[in-house]
Design a protein around this motif. Structure first.
Motif, mmCIF file in Angstrom:
data_model
loop_
_atom_site.group_PDB
_atom_site.id
_atom_site.type_symbol
_atom_site.label_atom_id
_atom_site.label_comp_id
_atom_site.label_asym_id
_atom_site.label_seq_id
_atom_site.Cartn_x
_atom_site.Cartn_y
_atom_site.Cartn_z
ATOM 1 N N SER A 157 51.528 -12.412 -36.314
ATOM 2 C CA SER A 157 50.674 -12.791 -35.192
ATOM 3 C C SER A 157 51.458 -13.092 -33.928
ATOM 4 O O SER A 157 50.859 -13.302 -32.873
ATOM 5 C CB SER A 157 49.819 -13.999 -35.571
ATOM 6 O OG SER A 157 50.639 -15.097 -35.852
ATOM 7 N N GLY A 189 43.321 -18.686 -39.804
ATOM 8 C CA GLY A 189 43.435 -17.235 -39.784
ATOM 9 C C GLY A 189 42.239 -16.575 -39.124
ATOM 10 O O GLY A 189 42.385 -15.621 -38.354
ATOM 11 N N ALA A 236 42.737 -14.259 -36.064
ATOM 12 C CA ALA A 236 42.589 -12.822 -36.261
ATOM 13 C C ALA A 236 41.275 -12.307 -35.684
ATOM 14 O O ALA A 236 41.264 -11.295 -34.992
ATOM 15 C CB ALA A 236 42.667 -12.502 -37.750
ATOM 16 N N TYR A 237 40.178 -13.011 -35.971
ATOM 17 C CA TYR A 237 38.882 -12.446 -35.595
ATOM 18 C C TYR A 237 38.390 -12.940 -34.249
ATOM 19 O O TYR A 237 37.690 -12.235 -33.545
ATOM 20 C CB TYR A 237 37.870 -12.722 -36.697
ATOM 21 C CG TYR A 237 38.247 -12.023 -37.987
ATOM 22 C CD1 TYR A 237 38.048 -10.649 -38.120
ATOM 23 C CD2 TYR A 237 38.862 -12.701 -39.020
ATOM 24 C CE1 TYR A 237 38.431 -9.990 -39.266
ATOM 25 C CE2 TYR A 237 39.245 -12.054 -40.177
ATOM 26 C CZ TYR A 237 39.029 -10.691 -40.296
ATOM 27 O OH TYR A 237 39.424 -10.035 -41.420
ATOM 28 N N LYS A 285 40.529 -13.944 -31.914
ATOM 29 C CA LYS A 285 41.607 -13.579 -30.980
ATOM 30 C C LYS A 285 42.076 -14.750 -30.132
ATOM 31 O O LYS A 285 42.318 -14.613 -28.940
ATOM 32 C CB LYS A 285 41.167 -12.443 -30.047
ATOM 33 C CG LYS A 285 40.532 -11.281 -30.747
ATOM 34 C CD LYS A 285 41.481 -10.104 -30.779
ATOM 35 C CE LYS A 285 40.876 -8.918 -31.462
ATOM 36 N NZ LYS A 285 41.050 -8.901 -32.902
ATOM 37 N N THR A 306 53.054 -6.468 -42.197
ATOM 38 C CA THR A 306 53.119 -7.568 -41.221
ATOM 39 C C THR A 306 54.022 -7.185 -40.063
ATOM 40 O O THR A 306 53.699 -7.461 -38.910
ATOM 41 C CB THR A 306 53.656 -8.856 -41.865
ATOM 42 O OG1 THR A 306 54.781 -8.543 -42.659
ATOM 43 C CG2 THR A 306 52.620 -9.542 -42.703
ATOM 44 N N GLU A 319 50.186 -3.858 -32.472
ATOM 45 C CA GLU A 319 48.931 -4.005 -33.186
ATOM 46 C C GLU A 319 48.074 -2.747 -33.101
ATOM 47 O O GLU A 319 47.545 -2.266 -34.098
ATOM 48 C CB GLU A 319 48.169 -5.213 -32.632
ATOM 49 C CG GLU A 319 47.000 -5.597 -33.509
ATOM 50 C CD GLU A 319 46.284 -6.827 -33.001
ATOM 51 O OE1 GLU A 319 46.927 -7.650 -32.333
ATOM 52 O OE2 GLU A 319 45.077 -6.949 -33.257
ATOM 53 N N GLU A 321 43.588 -7.290 -38.313
ATOM 54 C CA GLU A 321 42.907 -8.581 -38.441
ATOM 55 C C GLU A 321 43.126 -9.145 -39.837
ATOM 56 O O GLU A 321 43.488 -10.299 -40.005
ATOM 57 C CB GLU A 321 41.399 -8.443 -38.187
ATOM 58 C CG GLU A 321 41.021 -8.376 -36.726
ATOM 59 C CD GLU A 321 41.101 -6.971 -36.186
ATOM 60 O OE1 GLU A 321 41.100 -6.031 -37.007
ATOM 61 O OE2 GLU A 321 41.176 -6.812 -34.959
ATOM 62 N N LYS A 380 46.767 -10.326 -40.444
ATOM 63 C CA LYS A 380 47.040 -11.621 -39.814
ATOM 64 C C LYS A 380 46.394 -12.729 -40.617
ATOM 65 O O LYS A 380 46.999 -13.765 -40.891
ATOM 66 C CB LYS A 380 46.473 -11.642 -38.397
ATOM 67 C CG LYS A 380 47.312 -10.949 -37.380
ATOM 68 C CD LYS A 380 46.712 -11.182 -36.017
ATOM 69 C CE LYS A 380 47.352 -10.305 -34.968
ATOM 70 N NZ LYS A 380 46.659 -10.433 -33.693
ATOM 71 N N PHE A 381 45.137 -12.494 -40.998
ATOM 72 C CA PHE A 381 44.383 -13.486 -41.762
ATOM 73 C C PHE A 381 45.121 -13.836 -43.051
ATOM 74 O O PHE A 381 45.305 -15.009 -43.383
ATOM 75 C CB PHE A 381 42.993 -12.908 -42.043
ATOM 76 C CG PHE A 381 42.160 -13.725 -42.986
ATOM 77 C CD1 PHE A 381 41.539 -14.882 -42.546
ATOM 78 C CD2 PHE A 381 41.986 -13.330 -44.295
ATOM 79 C CE1 PHE A 381 40.769 -15.630 -43.405
ATOM 80 C CE2 PHE A 381 41.217 -14.074 -45.154
ATOM 81 C CZ PHE A 381 40.610 -15.231 -44.709
#
Lengths: 344, 361
Positions: B79, B134, B138-139, B141, B214, B221, B232, B235-236
């Protein structure tokens, strides 16, 4: 044909992000305050209750405004709380142990603030180091230095400072009658006046000066700011310098309010300041924000803390959880506002 | 030219930074006081053989940091930000563990549930909080550090709330093993736990694509998305893995004291964990990572902490010194500074070449 009178919904949709988020914040604050009046009784109707919130949060307002500017230009500073503690302790030691006067203490506060802003600004703007890492280190450094300056908390006894601390400036026409029927003036402290002045000055700076507009341009899109001929590095540096300068002032105002030095002073202030800026409609990604919004953000934060406390949930942990929940809510709102822009 | 490439090869190796830092610290301590390296074998109050000495302390307390550094390295790589809520999350996981072990009143004489059950519940809770971070990162942002700032603020409050602000005490000797010594083995248990975690992570990295994915997400990305990855989710999942690491560290932390202090447990450990990752030469803005370097970095940080303690630095003043180390590290690894130093190097070489040319010519 376009409709003659755009509906409120349409008007909301066509607002710029800054104004939309500002509107949400101000509406939120008034709803919360009305809620407080309805659920918590008449205490919140007294103007003095409002002024007390203002007095208690003057330092936080100044810190948050500084942070908002940094956030508008697309960076972040989490050292403000640590710098506040360091300023308080240094001024306290300067006044009581080194025999300094209030004016030199104020200069000392400004000096510490500017020094932090200067060094962090250079590292972030000119060496391109992640702002979060630099200011995280700044925060830990300031907290550690506070203990090195003096370990034990103590109250300042310098008479000039105590006099300044107890100065109450009456506000005309807004007093109230106590139980005996005597008229009591509403009052504000010096810090509150400083905070309001800072907010107004920076509102004008952000709106009508080249530097202020550069902050927005830099935060909105660094690449296009560069193409517009803006010196992006210097602008970012100025943002951090200004934030450091304001945390110096904020630290001194905090010192005036509490009149003591302690390593635990302003614990979590960086978090509150970030929360206030975000609630006030400053976007984390930069380019959007308004110091008036930040001002209302601090007041909202403090109002909800008052509500939580007077609802009987006065255990310390509820405050932390409430702020975190509010921050979370507004982060999600921001995320939605941003996605609105993308769809358009 | 040959010399230049040799130096750049060494400088490019990530594990060099922690090794050099370790050597500097070791030499410094050796000059200041050679007794730093003395290890003595003694017996604790239970009659078990234990080793003691500064080096053992480092091995002991550095282990929990090493475990956190494993998860933090993955989060950083994917991330490009760090999780600053690990300290608060340790408080939550530890609190939950004690709640399950001691029951509702917190003063039970015997364990209410087996330790493994309590540990697994703590793992699930820590994973849930990792998942919360996470999802935000991730979701939604949100920058990782801001997103985790939420838990950083609320975490210790939640931890206190889980136990109604009481301080449960575990009376079972078996529980102290995790933060102390296994009977008969003189090396502290946390070291073995850390070793086990490192082995597990290494196996995961070797036999799955986690490491590759990762790094791909951290480097670019959108191009990793074009290659069919789901940035996503990756990252989560790194935040969830960090949650597991947090639960293991919480087990060690709580076991050391057999109780918990919500405001003090694992205080400032987020700083140390980030420092460990940075010291390992990993870029804090994501991308490639070296797990071994991070683990070594964690022990070097503990070396630094122990050294500072030995020189009677107050625990509250420690962050100031560590902050200076962080700043020096990030300045050295900043791309602008590296470029500048590289330019200096080539200019020096050019000058030398010119001089030689003059002498020869």
């Amino acid at each position: 044909m376009a409709e003659k009178k755009p509906s409120i919904l349409n008007r909301l949709r066509n607002m710029t992000d800054t104004n939309l988020l500002l509107t949400i914040t101000i509406v939120m604050f008034f709803l919360m305050y009305i809620g407080a009046i309805v659920f918590q009784g008449k205490g919140f109707l007294k103007p003095q209750t409002f002024f007390n919130i203002l007095n208690a949060n003057a330092a936080l307002i100044i810190l948050s405004v500084g942070l908002s500017i940094v956030m508008i230009s697309g960076s972040i500073d989490i050292s403000v709380g640590g710098v506040t503690a360091l300023v308080c302790m240094s001024c306290a030691v300067h006044l009581d142990y080194k025999g300094g006067n209030v004016f030199t203490a104020f200069l000392l506060a400004l000096g510490i603030g500017i020094a932090f802003g200067f060094i962090q600004g250079i590292l972030i703007a000119y060496l391109d180091i992640q702002p979060f890492i630099v200011t995280l280190a700044g925060m830990f450094f300031a907290r550690g230095m506070t203990t090195i300056v003096n370990t034990n908390p103590f109250n300042v006894e310098n008479p000039a400072l105590v006099a300044l601390k107890d100065t109450r400036i009456p506000v005309p026409f807004l007093g109230s009658y106590n139980k005996l029927g005597e008229y009591i003036n509403a009052y504000v402290e010096i810090g509150a006046l400083v905070a309001v002045a800072v907010v107004l000055i920076l509102f004008f700076v952000l709106r009508w000066t080249r530097l202020g507009r550069n902050f927005y341009a830099l935060g909105g899109n660094r690449q296009s700011a560069l193409m517009l001929g803006i010196n992006v590095k210097r602008t970012k540096f100025y943002a951090h310098l200004l934030c450091g300068f304001l945390s110096g002032i904020g630290g001194f105002v905090y010192f005036l309010h509490v009149g003591s030095g302690a390593p635990t002073h302003a614990a979590g202030a960086e978090m509150n300041a970030i929360a206030a800026s975000i609630i006030g409609g400053t976007l984390l990604t930069g380019g959007v924000g308004n110091v008036i919004g930040t001002f209302f953000g601090v007041l909202s934060l403090s109002t909800i803390q008052n509500i939580v406390n007077s609802a009987g949930l006065d255990d310390a942990w509820w405050t932390g959880i409430t702020i975190a929940a509010m921050l979370c809510l507004f982060l999600v709102i921001q995320s939605l506002v941003l996605s609105r822009k993308k769809k358009k | 030219m040959k010399k230049n490439s040799f130096i750049s090869k060494i400088a490019g190796n990530r594990i060099l930074i922690p090794i050099v830092a370790l050597l500097i610290l070791a030499v410094f301590n050796f000059i200041a006081d050679p007794s730093f390296f003395k290890i003595t074998l003694g017996y604790n109050n239970l009659g078990n053989p234990v080793l003691s000495g500064y080096l053992i302390t480092i091995l002991d307390y550095g282990s929990e940091l090493a475990i956190l550094a494993l998860g933090m390295t993955l989060v950083t790589a994917a991330s490009g930000g760090q999780d600053i809520s690990v300290g608060a999350a340790i408080a939550i996981a530890g609190s939950a563990m004690l709640r399950v072990l001691c029951g509702a009143d917190g003063r039970a004489e015997t364990l209410q549930t087996p330790i493994i059950v309590a540990f697994l519940i703590a793992v699930v809770i820590a994973m849930a909080f990792g998942a919360f971070n996470g999802i935000l990162v991730a979701y939604f942002k949100i920058q990782p550090m801001i997103a985790t700032l939420i838990l950083f603020t609320a975490g210790r409050s939640i931890a206190a709330w889980i136990n109604n602000n009481q301080l449960p005490i575990v009376n079972d000797q078996g529980f102290t093993v995790f933060g102390g010594f296994i009977p008969g083995i003189p090396i502290p248990t946390p070291f073995f736990i850390a070793a086990a975690c490192v082995v597990v992570i290494m196996l995961v990295l070797k036999f799955t694509n986690l490491g590759l994915y990762t790094q791909a997400v951290g480097i670019n990305e959108s191009s990793s998305r074009l290659n069919g990855l789901n940035p996503e989710f990756i990252k989560f999942i790194t935040f969830v893995i960090l949650g597991i690491c947090v639960a293991v560290a919480a087990l060690i932390k709580v076991s050391r004291l057999s109780t918990i202090n919500y405001s003090v447990i694992a205080k400032d450990i987020e700083m140390d964990a980030i420092l460990a990752v940075a010291l390992g030469g990993n870029s804090l803005s994501g991308g490639k990572f070296n797990m071994w370097a991070s683990v070594l970095g964690a022990y070097v940080i503990q070396f630094l902490t122990t050294t500072l303690y030995k020189f009677n630095v107050q625990s509250d003043a420690l962050p100031a010194y560590k902050a200076i180390v962080v700043i020096i590290l990030v300045i050295i690894s900043a791309p602008t500074v590296r470029e500048w130093m590289g330019n200096m190097w080539t200019r020096m070489n050019e000058k030398k070449d010119a001089k030689e040319a003059k002498v020869n010519g």
